[in-house]
Design an enzyme around this catalytic site. Sequence first.
Site, PDB file in Angstrom:
ATOM      1  CB  SER A  61     -18.959  38.931  -1.492  1.00 21.82           C
ATOM      2  OG  SER A  61     -19.410  38.573  -0.433  1.00 21.82           O
ATOM      3  CE1 TYR A  93     -14.656  40.086   0.255  1.00 22.99           C
ATOM      4  CE2 TYR A  93     -16.845  39.596   1.436  1.00 22.99           C
ATOM      5  CZ  TYR A  93     -15.652  39.228   0.366  1.00 22.99           C
ATOM      6  OH  TYR A  93     -15.828  38.416  -0.374  1.00 22.99           O
TER       7      TYR A  93
HETATM    8  N1  LIG Z   1     -15.379  31.618   0.131  1.00 21.60           N
HETATM    9  C1  LIG Z   1     -16.550  32.350   0.325  1.00 21.60           C
HETATM   10  O1  LIG Z   1     -17.425  32.054   1.148  1.00 21.60           O
HETATM   11  C2  LIG Z   1     -16.755  33.450  -0.620  1.00 21.60           C
HETATM   12  C3  LIG Z   1     -18.133  34.384  -0.347  1.00 21.60           C
HETATM   13  C4  LIG Z   1     -18.227  35.526  -1.353  1.00 21.60           C
HETATM   14  C5  LIG Z   1     -17.243  35.758  -1.919  1.00 21.60           C
HETATM   15  N2  LIG Z   1     -15.905  35.202  -2.180  1.00 21.60           N
HETATM   16  C6  LIG Z   1     -15.060  35.637  -2.952  1.00 21.60           C
HETATM   17  O2  LIG Z   1     -14.597  34.542  -3.832  1.00 21.60           O
HETATM   18  C7  LIG Z   1     -13.322  34.802  -4.301  1.00 21.60           C
HETATM   19  C8  LIG Z   1     -12.310  33.688  -4.003  1.00 21.60           C
HETATM   20  O3  LIG Z   1     -12.512  33.350  -2.630  1.00 21.60           O
HETATM   21  P1  LIG Z   1     -11.900  32.100  -1.956  1.00 21.60           P
HETATM   22  O4  LIG Z   1     -12.805  31.726  -0.746  1.00 21.60           O
HETATM   23  O5  LIG Z   1     -11.588  31.019  -2.945  1.00 21.60           O
HETATM   24  O6  LIG Z   1     -10.615  32.735  -1.249  1.00 21.60           O
HETATM   25  P2  LIG Z   1      -9.201  32.498  -1.313  1.00 21.60           P
HETATM   26  O7  LIG Z   1      -8.517  33.637  -0.180  1.00 21.60           O
HETATM   27  O8  LIG Z   1      -8.572  31.069  -1.505  1.00 21.60           O
HETATM   28  O9  LIG Z   1      -9.271  33.203  -2.735  1.00 21.60           O
HETATM   29  C9  LIG Z   1      -8.365  34.497  -3.253  1.00 21.60           C
HETATM   30  C10 LIG Z   1      -7.215  34.607  -3.861  1.00 21.60           C
HETATM   31  O10 LIG Z   1      -6.892  35.683  -4.359  1.00 21.60           O
HETATM   32  C11 LIG Z   1      -5.429  35.887  -4.265  1.00 21.60           C
HETATM   33  N3  LIG Z   1      -5.296  37.469  -4.167  1.00 21.60           N
HETATM   34  C12 LIG Z   1      -5.398  37.997  -2.968  1.00 21.60           C
HETATM   35  N4  LIG Z   1      -4.622  39.214  -3.166  1.00 21.60           N
HETATM   36  C13 LIG Z   1      -4.053  39.276  -4.315  1.00 21.60           C
HETATM   37  C14 LIG Z   1      -3.305  40.225  -5.262  1.00 21.60           C
HETATM   38  N5  LIG Z   1      -3.000  41.311  -4.585  1.00 21.60           N
HETATM   39  N6  LIG Z   1      -2.842  39.913  -6.593  1.00 21.60           N
HETATM   40  C15 LIG Z   1      -3.286  38.702  -6.872  1.00 21.60           C
HETATM   41  N7  LIG Z   1      -3.829  37.802  -6.135  1.00 21.60           N
HETATM   42  C16 LIG Z   1      -4.255  37.957  -4.986  1.00 21.60           C
HETATM   43  C17 LIG Z   1      -4.896  35.097  -3.200  1.00 21.60           C
HETATM   44  O11 LIG Z   1      -3.644  34.657  -3.019  1.00 21.60           O
HETATM   45  C18 LIG Z   1      -5.961  33.895  -3.283  1.00 21.60           C
HETATM   46  O12 LIG Z   1      -5.422  32.811  -3.946  1.00 21.60           O
HETATM   47  C19 LIG Z   1     -12.680  36.110  -3.487  1.00 21.60           C
HETATM   48  O13 LIG Z   1     -12.884  37.245  -4.416  1.00 21.60           O
HETATM   49  C20 LIG Z   1     -13.884  36.562  -2.343  1.00 21.60           C
HETATM   50  O14 LIG Z   1     -13.957  37.568  -1.920  1.00 21.60           O
HETATM   51  C21 LIG Z   1     -15.822  34.061  -1.334  1.00 21.60           C
END
Ligand SMILES: NC(=O)c1ccc[n+]([C@@H]2O[C@H](COP(=O)([O-])OP(=O)(O)OC[C@H]3O[C@@H](n4cnc5c(N)ncnc54)[C@H](O)[C@@H]3O)[C@@H](O)[C@H]2O)c1
Length: 252
Positions: free
Chosen positions: A144, A154
Amino acid sequence: MKRFANKLIAITGAAGGMGLAFARHFATEGAALILTDVDKAGLAEAAAVLTKEGARCSTHLVDLAVESELHKFAAEIAGQHERVDVLVNNAGLAYGEVAFSFESLSQAQWLRFLSVNTVAPLLLAQALRAPLARAKGVVLNVSSMAANVPATAYGVTKAALNAMTYGMASVFGNDGIRVNAIAPGLMETPAARGNLPTETYQRIQSQQMLKVHGTADDIAALGVFLASDEARFITAEIISCDAGNRLRGWRG
Ligand SMILES: NC(=O)c1ccc[n+]([C@@H]2O[C@H](COP(=O)([O-])OP(=O)(O)OC[C@H]3O[C@@H](n4cnc5c(N)ncnc54)[C@H](O)[C@@H]3O)[C@@H](O)[C@H]2O)c1
């Protein structure tokens, strides 16, 4: 010929958002999918949507914070498949206390966030190392832009994931496995929309150098490129996809 025909892609956090976008993009390129998440209903729904769209996928309920579950899943996959071509370590904890309470977290909270966001990507890649090595495969860690922003737990877990990516690339390179990280900026996913107040969302977005809207598809498209043979000389990189936001910060 599709770029990922006859290839097998494992994706964590595949129940929605970016994980689902990765699944769609790789399936469009001909790949078969192994989808995992801790969210049972979300995972089933994602698989149903993908199957309807013509994707071939299996689903596996795994809590990545529980090492025995992670190893059980990896053993099952390694037992069934000679090769795994790509592992996308996309699952992550991004909201709630992990996003703000840097100073007041307990050791148990810190360890949970670190175990899911930082350590699980290594443990899973290590557990799948033999099938990844046979495929001369690729690991993608989803980091991120928050790694560059001071004082969120985070951000610390994602900064540590960046360092973990360098270490993994160095070690796994011995088996011909490439390891890179993608560092997204603010991307529109249901989680981002649902967890960030509108004012915060708009403030973060307003700091981008490009006044364009980031989507999960932007990240998935980059992931497909990094996993493809076109990127065969790229390893140990943290590739930002954030419209320049990391250089301006997002906490205001
Ligand atoms: N959306 C954004 O703006 C953004 C920006 C930077 C980074 N990210 C990163 O991208 C990735 C996906 O983000 P997203 O926006 O799709 O969010 P999201 O919350 O939909 O995706 C994260 C997924 O990880 C799963 N998860 C959480 N804990 C878990 C565990 N203990 N075991 C197995 N699965 C688990 C959740 O159930 C979820 O489906 C994440 O790593 C997030 O940190 C997102």
